[in-house]
Design a protein around this motif. Structure first.
Motif, short mmCIF file in Angstrom:
data_model
loop_
_atom_site.label_atom_id
_atom_site.label_comp_id
_atom_site.label_asym_id
_atom_site.label_seq_id
_atom_site.Cartn_x
_atom_site.Cartn_y
_atom_site.Cartn_z
N ARG A 159 43.64 35.67 53.57
CA ARG A 159 42.93 34.67 52.76
C ARG A 159 42.52 33.49 53.63
O ARG A 159 41.40 32.97 53.51
N ASP A 176 33.93 37.85 45.39
CA ASP A 176 35.33 38.28 45.44
C ASP A 176 35.58 39.26 44.30
O ASP A 176 35.69 38.86 43.13
N PHE A 235 41.29 34.70 47.41
CA PHE A 235 40.21 34.75 48.41
C PHE A 235 39.08 33.80 48.02
O PHE A 235 38.50 33.12 48.88
N ASN A 289 39.90 30.19 48.89
CA ASN A 289 39.85 29.97 50.34
C ASN A 289 38.41 29.91 50.83
O ASN A 289 38.09 29.12 51.72
#
Length: 454
Positions: free
Chosen positions: A269, A283, A291, A294
């Protein structure tokens, strides 16, 4: 045989019980002797077939029933009992915990040479638990865990920490225990006591038995205790908790999948955050948005997360607010990932970075062939949604797939199906707080591959 070795193993051929040598008047510490005899009711001995010992001498922790020639001991050992494991000539190679039902007859806990170095743990599961958990804490401290930026991490990783069947994730002041072996249920009180004494700042232990795996291990799940153990006061276990990972705050559900949060993807991540500046990010199977968050923190212009779970998406949207991110730029939708991808292709949409982290599609080797087709189809669609020159981070959390070595070949086949060309930019697995025992490759389950898609 060395003098120390004789102290630990030298009496195995004698008909005497396991006992401790009393401390001498000079104050020397007591040391256990191992004994295992068929006639005296001592510690039972599991004798392996000729030609079957080297694997276990080399450290493989799981003694399968087909490797066992005979069991010496009356009455016979019961599940969870300590037993000595010996070669065909009845010379000990170590000791472990017996299971009368499982295909894994013994989980080896300590080898002969280890008992020589540290006889205090010989045949003593309580002492061994304390030693191994203390070692696990030290390893995580050496890795910088916990830290002001990360208080969600894996403390014990089963065979990787020499405690087969035991998973412990720490989320702030909560330790979540995933038990998948019958011996752990028998020794639950000892495990919890070791966790209490070893982890600073823990207010709760949430015991979450892995029911399917326990059934396979021959455990009667109807006998399970209450799942949570508040300590030291009877504080109520919250349904949700807050954790920090790489400086990002997450609301997690303690009733969520696995232990409630996927600590294994932490380093992957973070990597996404380093390549997302100025990019449009998709995602897929986003769960609570790890994810996606991030990517947003890394400067992505827009982030779209897709998942079929309403509770997971509620957490993801909450996490956007917790981190003071723009909910107009980080958006989550409920939809099946395959259906979403097909619809997006019909609209000719593409993204600069696509992340695909599906659930376990191959829980067993026998379904690997069918799972391979599912992985191929999912990745083919994801590649078509990746802009030319863009990146696809694709994952498999199926141990059967990762251990087969076929994942890259499936990705290449998916690329051919999609009419795209791929190159491998990065290969990774679980985060460094998920150590692996090289003598037990079955512990390797997570594949994380970053592809450039042309």
């Amino acid at each position: 045989m060395s003098r120390n070795l004789a102290m630990v193993y030298g009496v195995l051929h004698l008909p005497s019980r396991l006992h401790r040598v009393a401390a001498s008047s000079s104050g020397s510490s007591s040391r256990p002797q191992l004994s295992g005899s068929s006639s005296s009711g001592g510690v039972a001995k599991v004798v392996l077939k000729k030609g079957k010992t080297q694997l276990f001498k080399d450290g493989s922790p799981m003694v399968y029933s087909g490797a066992v020639d005979r069991i010496i001991g009356k009455p016979p050992p019961q599940t969870g009992d300590v037993v000595i494991v010996a070669d065909g000539t009845e010379n000990p190679i170590g000791w472990g915990l017996y299971n009368s039902v499982s295909m894994f007859c013994v989980r080896l806990m300590q080898l002969q040479h280890e008992s020589t170095r540290d006889p205090s743990c010989a045949l003593n599961i309580e002492k061994l638990l304390q030693t191994r958990i203390t070692q696990a804490v030290q390893l995580r401290n050496n890795l910088g865990l916990p830290s002001p930026n990360t208080n969600a991490y894996r403390l014990v990783n089963s065979e990787g920490d020499r405690l087969s069947g035991l998973i412990v994730d720490v989320f702030g002041d909560i330790a979540v225990v995933a038990s998948s072996a019958a011996w752990l249920e028998k020794h639950r009180n000892h495990v919890e006591a070791c966790l209490r004494s070893s982890i600073h700042g823990i207010n709760h232990i949430n015991w979450r038995p892995s029911l399917d795996l326990l059934k396979e291990d021959g455990f009667d799940i109807s006998s399970l205790k209450s799942s949570s153990s508040p300590l030291p006061l009877p504080l109520p276990l919250p349904e949700r908790s807050m954790v920090v990972e790489n400086g990002i705050t997450y609301a997690i559900s303690l009733e969520g999948q696995k232990t409630g949060f996927y600590t294994d993807q932490r380093e992957n991540r973070h990597f996404i955050s380093t390549i997302s500046a100025g990019k449009r990010v998709l995602d897929l199977c986003c769960y609570s948005g790890g994810f996606a968050l991030n990517a947003a923190r890394g400067g992505a212009t827009t982030v779209l997360g897709i998942d079929s779970s309403v509770p997971a998406l509620e957490l993801a949207r909450e996490n956007v607010i917790l981190n003071h991110m723009d909910p107009g730029k980080v958006v989550f939708f409920k939809q099946d990932s395959t259906e979403f991808m097909k619809a997006a292709l019909s609209r000719e949409e593409t993204w600069d970075i696509v992340i695909l982290d599906p659930p376990k599609l191959a829980p067993r080797k026998k379904v690997l062939h069918n799972a391979a087709g599912m992985y191929r189809n999912l990745n083919s669609l994801a590649m078509r949604l990746t802009s030319s020159g863009g990146m696809l981070m694709t994952c498999s959390c199926s141990g059967a797939m990762t251990q087969s070595g076929k994942f890259l070949g499936i990705l290449q086949s998916a690329a051919a199906m999609a009419g795209r060309k791929i190159t491998v930019v990065r290969e990774a697995g679980a985060a460094s707080d998920h150590p692996l025992d090289p003598s037990y490759p079955q512990g390797h389950y997570l594949s994380n591959i970053l592809l450039r898609v042309l």
